[in-house]
Structures are given as C-alpha cells and as structure tokens.
Design a protein around this motif. Structure first.
Motif, PDB file in Angstrom:
ATOM      1  N   ILE A 112       1.032  -1.235  -0.167  1.00 19.16           N
ATOM      2  CA  ILE A 112      -0.045   0.170   0.059  1.00 19.16           C
ATOM      3  C   ILE A 112       0.846   1.325   0.057  1.00 19.16           C
ATOM      4  O   ILE A 112       0.626   2.270  -0.772  1.00 19.16           O
ATOM      5  CB  ILE A 112      -0.826   0.074   1.400  1.00 19.16           C
ATOM      6  CG1 ILE A 112      -2.045  -1.091   1.014  1.00 19.16           C
ATOM      7  CG2 ILE A 112      -1.465   1.256   1.221  1.00 19.16           C
ATOM      8  CD1 ILE A 112      -3.014  -1.027   2.078  1.00 19.16           C
ATOM      9  N   GLY A 113       2.104   1.093   0.811  1.00 19.18           N
ATOM     10  CA  GLY A 113       2.912   2.319   0.945  1.00 19.18           C
ATOM     11  C   GLY A 113       3.208   2.691  -0.492  1.00 19.18           C
ATOM     12  O   GLY A 113       3.446   4.213  -0.567  1.00 19.18           O
ATOM     13  N   CYS A 114       3.462   1.976  -1.474  1.00 16.79           N
ATOM     14  CA  CYS A 114       3.940   2.465  -2.583  1.00 16.79           C
ATOM     15  C   CYS A 114       3.182   2.617  -3.675  1.00 16.79           C
ATOM     16  O   CYS A 114       3.421   3.223  -4.633  1.00 16.79           O
ATOM     17  CB  CYS A 114       5.114   1.536  -3.348  1.00 16.79           C
ATOM     18  SG  CYS A 114       3.986  -0.028  -3.913  1.00 16.79           S
ATOM     19  N   GLY A 115       1.955   2.667  -3.128  1.00 19.11           N
ATOM     20  CA  GLY A 115       0.750   2.908  -3.987  1.00 19.11           C
ATOM     21  C   GLY A 115       0.354   1.637  -4.955  1.00 19.11           C
ATOM     22  O   GLY A 115      -0.691   2.074  -5.761  1.00 19.11           O
ATOM     23  N   CYS A 116       0.936   0.427  -5.230  1.00 19.84           N
ATOM     24  CA  CYS A 116       0.786  -0.410  -6.022  1.00 19.84           C
ATOM     25  C   CYS A 116      -0.463  -1.286  -5.781  1.00 19.84           C
ATOM     26  O   CYS A 116      -0.765  -2.095  -6.597  1.00 19.84           O
ATOM     27  CB  CYS A 116       2.091  -1.261  -6.180  1.00 19.84           C
ATOM     28  SG  CYS A 116       2.298  -2.448  -5.065  1.00 19.84           S
ATOM     29  N   LEU A 117      -0.950  -1.220  -4.734  1.00 20.77           N
ATOM     30  CA  LEU A 117      -1.791  -2.107  -3.959  1.00 20.77           C
ATOM     31  C   LEU A 117      -3.131  -2.208  -4.935  1.00 20.77           C
ATOM     32  O   LEU A 117      -3.936  -1.301  -4.993  1.00 20.77           O
ATOM     33  CB  LEU A 117      -2.181  -2.056  -2.641  1.00 20.77           C
ATOM     34  CG  LEU A 117      -3.168  -3.158  -2.151  1.00 20.77           C
ATOM     35  CD1 LEU A 117      -2.398  -4.233  -1.836  1.00 20.77           C
ATOM     36  CD2 LEU A 117      -3.865  -2.539  -0.871  1.00 20.77           C
ATOM     37  N   LEU A 119      -4.280  -5.699  -5.176  1.00 15.92           N
ATOM     38  CA  LEU A 119      -4.977  -6.914  -4.738  1.00 15.92           C
ATOM     39  C   LEU A 119      -4.713  -8.038  -5.647  1.00 15.92           C
ATOM     40  O   LEU A 119      -4.407  -9.317  -5.400  1.00 15.92           O
ATOM     41  CB  LEU A 119      -6.403  -7.020  -4.037  1.00 15.92           C
ATOM     42  CG  LEU A 119      -6.333  -6.347  -2.731  1.00 15.92           C
ATOM     43  CD1 LEU A 119      -7.825  -6.286  -2.316  1.00 15.92           C
ATOM     44  CD2 LEU A 119      -5.641  -6.987  -1.684  1.00 15.92           C
TER      45      LEU A 119
ATOM     46  N   ARG B  12     -12.761 -10.649  -5.121  1.00 17.91           N
ATOM     47  CA  ARG B  12     -11.579 -10.172  -5.193  1.00 17.91           C
ATOM     48  C   ARG B  12     -10.972  -9.555  -3.837  1.00 17.91           C
ATOM     49  O   ARG B  12      -9.711  -9.699  -3.588  1.00 17.91           O
ATOM     50  CB  ARG B  12     -11.478  -8.845  -6.106  1.00 17.91           C
ATOM     51  CG  ARG B  12     -11.753  -9.518  -7.684  1.00 17.91           C
ATOM     52  CD  ARG B  12     -10.749  -9.798  -8.281  1.00 17.91           C
ATOM     53  NE  ARG B  12     -10.913 -10.161  -9.592  1.00 17.91           N
ATOM     54  CZ  ARG B  12     -10.030  -9.725 -10.566  1.00 17.91           C
ATOM     55  NH1 ARG B  12      -8.905  -8.977 -10.297  1.00 17.91           N
ATOM     56  NH2 ARG B  12     -10.396  -9.928 -11.765  1.00 17.91           N
ATOM     57  N   LEU B  46     -10.473  -1.392  -4.186  1.00 19.64           N
ATOM     58  CA  LEU B  46      -9.964  -2.718  -3.359  1.00 19.64           C
ATOM     59  C   LEU B  46      -8.781  -2.156  -2.533  1.00 19.64           C
ATOM     60  O   LEU B  46      -8.555  -2.945  -1.430  1.00 19.64           O
ATOM     61  CB  LEU B  46      -9.142  -3.662  -4.626  1.00 19.64           C
ATOM     62  CG  LEU B  46     -10.290  -4.343  -5.160  1.00 19.64           C
ATOM     63  CD1 LEU B  46      -9.584  -5.005  -6.665  1.00 19.64           C
ATOM     64  CD2 LEU B  46     -10.896  -5.454  -4.590  1.00 19.64           C
ATOM     65  N   ARG B  47      -8.004  -1.232  -2.645  1.00 16.24           N
ATOM     66  CA  ARG B  47      -7.145  -0.471  -1.809  1.00 16.24           C
ATOM     67  C   ARG B  47      -7.605  -0.463  -0.522  1.00 16.24           C
ATOM     68  O   ARG B  47      -7.096  -0.637   0.515  1.00 16.24           O
ATOM     69  CB  ARG B  47      -6.500   0.908  -2.568  1.00 16.24           C
ATOM     70  CG  ARG B  47      -5.120   0.226  -3.057  1.00 16.24           C
ATOM     71  CD  ARG B  47      -4.583   1.550  -3.807  1.00 16.24           C
ATOM     72  NE  ARG B  47      -4.165   1.246  -5.016  1.00 16.24           N
ATOM     73  CZ  ARG B  47      -3.695   2.223  -6.006  1.00 16.24           C
ATOM     74  NH1 ARG B  47      -3.551   3.304  -5.610  1.00 16.24           N
ATOM     75  NH2 ARG B  47      -3.193   1.848  -6.869  1.00 16.24           N
ATOM     76  N   THR B  79      -3.932   9.317  -4.674  1.00 15.01           N
ATOM     77  CA  THR B  79      -2.619   8.745  -5.357  1.00 15.01           C
ATOM     78  C   THR B  79      -1.713   7.928  -4.360  1.00 15.01           C
ATOM     79  O   THR B  79      -2.026   7.945  -3.470  1.00 15.01           O
ATOM     80  CB  THR B  79      -1.877  10.163  -5.390  1.00 15.01           C
ATOM     81  OG1 THR B  79      -1.407  10.776  -4.197  1.00 15.01           O
ATOM     82  CG2 THR B  79      -2.449  11.258  -6.512  1.00 15.01           C
ATOM     83  N   ARG B  80      -0.619   7.819  -5.250  1.00 11.54           N
ATOM     84  CA  ARG B  80       0.145   6.773  -4.278  1.00 11.54           C
ATOM     85  C   ARG B  80       0.640   7.593  -3.141  1.00 11.54           C
ATOM     86  O   ARG B  80       0.894   7.145  -1.936  1.00 11.54           O
ATOM     87  CB  ARG B  80       1.726   6.622  -5.131  1.00 11.54           C
ATOM     88  CG  ARG B  80       1.692   5.439  -5.833  1.00 11.54           C
ATOM     89  CD  ARG B  80       2.404   5.490  -7.354  1.00 11.54           C
ATOM     90  NE  ARG B  80       1.630   5.043  -8.273  1.00 11.54           N
ATOM     91  CZ  ARG B  80       2.138   3.993  -8.741  1.00 11.54           C
ATOM     92  NH1 ARG B  80       3.242   3.332  -8.616  1.00 11.54           N
ATOM     93  NH2 ARG B  80       1.395   3.106  -9.918  1.00 11.54           N
ATOM     94  N   ALA B  81       0.795   8.908  -3.370  1.00  8.17           N
ATOM     95  CA  ALA B  81       1.449   9.702  -1.990  1.00  8.17           C
ATOM     96  C   ALA B  81       0.405   9.656  -0.954  1.00  8.17           C
ATOM     97  O   ALA B  81       0.594   9.749   0.231  1.00  8.17           O
ATOM     98  CB  ALA B  81       1.787  11.162  -2.549  1.00  8.17           C
ATOM     99  N   TRP B  83      -2.064   7.366  -0.421  1.00 13.18           N
ATOM    100  CA  TRP B  83      -1.852   6.109   0.529  1.00 13.18           C
ATOM    101  C   TRP B  83      -0.483   5.983   1.215  1.00 13.18           C
ATOM    102  O   TRP B  83      -0.596   5.525   2.556  1.00 13.18           O
ATOM    103  CB  TRP B  83      -1.851   5.018  -0.532  1.00 13.18           C
ATOM    104  CG  TRP B  83      -3.352   4.694  -1.080  1.00 13.18           C
ATOM    105  CD1 TRP B  83      -3.977   5.006  -2.437  1.00 13.18           C
ATOM    106  CD2 TRP B  83      -4.280   4.333  -0.230  1.00 13.18           C
ATOM    107  NE1 TRP B  83      -5.111   4.583  -2.259  1.00 13.18           N
ATOM    108  CE2 TRP B  83      -5.489   4.089  -0.960  1.00 13.18           C
ATOM    109  CE3 TRP B  83      -4.619   3.770   0.902  1.00 13.18           C
ATOM    110  CZ2 TRP B  83      -6.685   3.658  -0.613  1.00 13.18           C
ATOM    111  CZ3 TRP B  83      -5.633   3.255   1.506  1.00 13.18           C
ATOM    112  CH2 TRP B  83      -6.668   3.284   0.678  1.00 13.18           C
ATOM    113  N   ALA B  84       0.666   6.464   0.621  1.00 17.07           N
ATOM    114  CA  ALA B  84       1.919   6.335   1.350  1.00 17.07           C
ATOM    115  C   ALA B  84       1.698   7.202   2.873  1.00 17.07           C
ATOM    116  O   ALA B  84       2.141   6.447   3.841  1.00 17.07           O
ATOM    117  CB  ALA B  84       2.910   7.063   0.394  1.00 17.07           C
ATOM    118  N   SER B  87      -0.646   5.262   5.056  1.00 14.73           N
ATOM    119  CA  SER B  87      -0.186   3.823   5.464  1.00 14.73           C
ATOM    120  C   SER B  87       0.684   4.085   6.690  1.00 14.73           C
ATOM    121  O   SER B  87       1.323   3.187   7.204  1.00 14.73           O
ATOM    122  CB  SER B  87       0.113   2.924   4.299  1.00 14.73           C
ATOM    123  OG  SER B  87       0.739   3.446   3.419  1.00 14.73           O
TER     124      SER B  87
END
Lengths: 146, 146
Positions: A112-117, A119, B12, B46-47, B79-81, B83-84, B87
């Motif tokens: 999640i941290g990198c934003g790729c999550l 699932l 999922r 999903l995230r 964005t990734r940021a 979530w980063a 988290s």
DNA sequence: CCTTGAGTTGAAGTGAACTTCAACTTGCAG
DNA sequence: CTGCAAGTTGAAGTTCACTTCAACTCAAGG
C-alpha cells in the motif's frame, strides 16, 4: 486475608466485577462461597485472569480460552509446570500472530505504501499472481490459515 | 471490464457482499450505480478494503478506520502519495502493536511460564511493584495506554 | 442493633460488525 | 424474449463480551 472478595479481586486483576461474574458463568474462572453466598477468590485465580487477558490481546475468543484453560487440572491448584505447559503453547500462538503482524507491516510499507496495491496484481498480497476465480484475494494475506 | 459487480468485488477482496454493503452504509467505501441501481466498484476501491482488513487485524474499530480513510481526498482518486502518507501512520500503529505483543510473549514465558504470576507481586506485569489501591493491576501490562 | 457499602441473582440492554430475510428488480446467456 | 442467477432494499436477527438494572441480602464499623 486468605481470599479476595470480588471487589478486591476486580481491583487486583483490572477486570470489572460484572466481567468476573460473566467469566464464572462461562466457566473460565471459579470461586468459593462464604456461608452468606458471597464469592471468595483464591489468589491463584489471578493467574487465570491474567492468562485470559493476554489471550484476548492475541485475538482469541473466550470459547477458545476456556478450552485452553480446561487443560489445567481440575482437582488441584495448577502447578508451575501446568502453567508452563499451557503458556508455552500460547507463546507459539503469540509468535505466529507477531509474525503475521510483521508481514502486515512489511506489506503495508511495501505494497500500500508504494501505491501499487491492487490486490489482484500485487505480488505481496497475492504471491502466486493468482487471479480471482480461485477464490479469496486479500484473504491470502489476512487469513489466519494463510 | 472496467468496474466490478459486487459479486466480483467480493471475490477479489475476500469480503462478503453483505459486508461490503455494510461498509458502504458506514461510509467506508463507495460505489457507482448502473442505470438499474446496481453497484459498480472501481478497482481502486480494493485498496480501501485491503486497508480496512489490515487495520482490523491490528484491532482498530471501523469507526477509527473511517476516520483514517476520511483523510484521503474525496474528489479525486487517491494517489500513491496519499496512500503512502496514510499507511505510514498506520505502520507505526502496527509497530506499536507488534512491540506490545512481543512484550506479552516475553512476559508469558518469563512470568506465567515460570509460575510466579500473581499480578500484585510480579515485576513484569507490575514493574513498579505498585500494589492495588492505585487502581488496575494487569491493566498496567495490557492497556493500550500502558 | 442499625446503617451502609458491597455483594447476590436473573433478565434485559448495549455496541460492534455483520448476516439473514422477504419481497422485489436487473442483466445477460440461450 | 424469457428464465434465472445475481443484485436491491429496509428491517430484523446473530454473536460476542460484557454492562446495567431491580430487587434483594450480607458484613462489618459505630
């Protein structure tokens, strides 16, 4: 003071009297009674309560805790060895839970941290790149079984 | 397939449709609707569900989780940021929880394990040898605050 | 003795997190 | 176009772990 009243026992154990009565109804702890029907607790019962509280922290239900405590001898006060055996098994449970949480922590930063999550794509949560259709998704990460 | 039906989304995410509807009522996740009023989920949701499940594992209530998720932007896809940031804060919580569990594990072997546990005497559970009267006992060890 | 704080009971209430139900509607494969 | 699995709703039900309540009894200091 040989035994403790429910009030004293509650103060010592950090558990409310109502909860102690509940635990007793549920067969998790026991008490003697005075001639006037009041509960009196032996100090050794504090060990049980401590065990209960620790197990709850690990996320174990009272049902399971009762089952565990049922392994202690019924007719005599549990010895050090009795407790050692019991808590050894639960140390393992704790260690498993700790390992799971460490995995969660690592995945949280890494995934999640990198934003790729997402699932269904993330290697960490879905290690085999297994797509849906086979069943769970996050479960692979989150299930106690996993 | 741009969006997911509730069934697919459930598969999922590993969360039952009824739970997903419940999460939506509680404002934890969101969905679009078809012209026929059926839910359609974007994959980014999903995230959120993964985050919810992870936080639950740490013992966080849905109330708190909602509060955390409320920090994500409402009007755009996080964005990734985003979530980063989120988290990262929760990684700390996880680490605290892990530390607590490690302490529990050590105390379990060292304290109950050895048979000494009496709560009012044991140094590990009651580090300051503080006797009752000041309040809790086991709480010193078990309280989130402690 | 008497008062008062602590204890007793069964039954009902609470809150969190869902699930189940009944009655109804949608969406898609054949 | 039809059949049927999958979706929708609000309301009610469930489980867990307790707490609260009312009505009553006990224990101990003055």
């Amino acid at each position: 003071m040989e035994t403790l009243t429910i009030g004293d026992f509650a103060a010592r154990s950090g558990v409310a009297p109502s909860a102690l009565r509940y635990y007793e109804r549920e067969g998790l702890i026991r008490s003697a009674r005075t001639s006037g029907n009041q509960r009196r607790y032996e100090r050794t019962e504090l060990r049980r309560v401590a065990f209960i509280r620790i197990a709850q922290q690990v996320g174990v239900s009272l049902d399971e805790i009762r089952a565990a405590l049922a392994e202690l001898p019924e007719n005599r006060t549990p010895t050090r060895a009795d407790w050692a055996r019991l808590s050894d098994r639960w140390r393992h449970r704790l260690e498993e839970k700790i390992a799971l949480m460490q995995r969660l922590r690592d995945d949280l930063s890494g995934c999640i941290g990198c934003g790729c999550l997402s699932l269904h794509r993330c290697k960490l949560i879905n290690p085999d790149d297994r797509l849906a259709g086979d069943g769970p998704g996050a479960r692979i990460l989150l299930d106690p079984a996993g």
